[in-house]
Write a protein that holds these residues in place. Structure first.
Motif: not given
Length: 352
Positions: A13-17
């Motif tokens: 899943a794509f999910g930077p801060s």
């Protein structure tokens, strides 16, 4: 969804801060029946179910974000300047594939680049690589091309472009963002694994990698007696002397006594160790000179907190290794801690 597939799906899943939406989308599909959930403006996912009247409440947490980047500017020639979200070592970034998520929700592939050696002067080759020397190349010809045809704008988030794989023969995951997506999976597996009359709540918190910001906003909602915080902790077995190894892969989950954010509640820590011994769960303990977790926030809110770390080789880089057996033992340990916890033990945690 079985445990292996769940770890892989969270890892991918794509999910930077600050951009954890896709991770929350995966998690919403896994929330067990009977749990009510909330999502706040920081992308914290909080869910709970009151299972009984035992008087014992347990909260599980893992952070949903991963280290990533954010688009800072677009050069006239189409190269993209970017900034880090979370702790990166510049040496680990060049030549890696990334995904840029546009405001329209499209994912654009790019390559992190620096000046090719063919065009470097001797001075260029001798000086250290700085973050300002790095760019993302999406294959565009100029700035207008980047903005018009690729749809990329300043402020777009960027994450490693990696697909998680599981090597069953060697009991290993290889993928990205195990800090802390492997912990996100552990939260759901633990909840599925426990059969208890205790009151259970859980969170997938946001923005941990940029200063535990999600937990700082979330903590007022958490009314638990204790917290178990899962982490994808950096494995130290490849570049440490044997006597200093405290979080090796395939040696079990790690319980952390100390890091720069928290001195772990000694009585809760010792109770967790006794539970591991009782059920013959392989376990490691650590004292860290650096690091920090969401436990650094919760323990200051009068919630005794322990960290159950799942060792990850090469955390905060594009690729890492994690052991499925370590993962299963982390879930087993958390489940047994909840099972063994009662009001008398909670009283022991209080200073007399």
């Amino acid at each position: 969804m079985n445990s292996v597939e769940m770890v892989k799906k969270f890892s991918d899943a794509f999910g930077p801060s600050g951009f954890e939406d896709d991770v929350i989308g995966v998690a919403k599909e896994l929330i067990p029946q009977g749990y009510e959930y909330q999502i706040d403006t920081l992308n914290n996912l909080y869910f709970e179910k009151k299972l009984g009247s035992s008087g014992v409440s347990v909260h599980f947490d893992a952070h949903a974000d991963e280290v990533g980047f954010i688009v800072q500017a677009i050069a006239p020639n189409g190269l993209i300047r970017f900034l880090p979200l979370g702790g990166w070592d510049t040496r680990n970034i060049p030549s890696s594939k990334v995904l840029i998520k546009t405001q329209e929700g499209k994912y654009v592939k790019g390559i992190v680049c620096s000046k090719p050696p063919h065009f470097m002067s001797k001075n260029d080759k001798d000086k250290p690589l700085n973050f300002e020397d790095l760019f993302i190349d999406v294959g565009a010809t100029n700035k207008v091309d980047v903005e018009k045809n690729y749809g990329i704008r300043i402020g777009d988030p960027v994450a490693p472009d990696v697909i998680c794989e599981f090597d069953e023969d060697h009991d290993l995951f290889i993928g990205k963002a195990f800090d802390c997506r492997i912990g996100c999976a552990a939260v759901f597996d633990t909840i599925r694994n426990i059969d208890t009359n205790k009151n259970i709540s859980a969170s997938l918190s946001s923005q941990e990698e940029v200063g535990e910001r999600g937990m700082k906003a979330l903590i007022s909602k958490i009314k638990a007696d204790v917290m178990i915080c899962f982490e994808g902790c950096p494995a130290d077995d490849t570049f440490s002397e044997e006597y200093m190894i405290q979080s090796a892969i395939k040696r079990g989950p790690m319980l952390r006594f100390f890091d720069v954010s928290m001195i772990t509640h000694p009585k809760f820590m010792h109770f967790a160790q006794r539970v591991a011994d009782k059920y013959n769960i392989p376990m490691q303990v650590s004292v860290r000179k650096g690091g920090g977790t969401n436990g650094g926030i919760s323990h200051l809110s009068d919630i005794p907190t322990i960290i159950i770390g799942i060792p990850v080789r090469y955390a905060h880089s594009h690729h890492g290794f994690a052991s499925y057996q370590d993962y299963k033992n982390a879930v087993f340990l958390a489940s047994k801690i909840v099972e063994e916890l009662d009001e008398d033990i909670l009283k022991e945690f209080k200073i007399k």
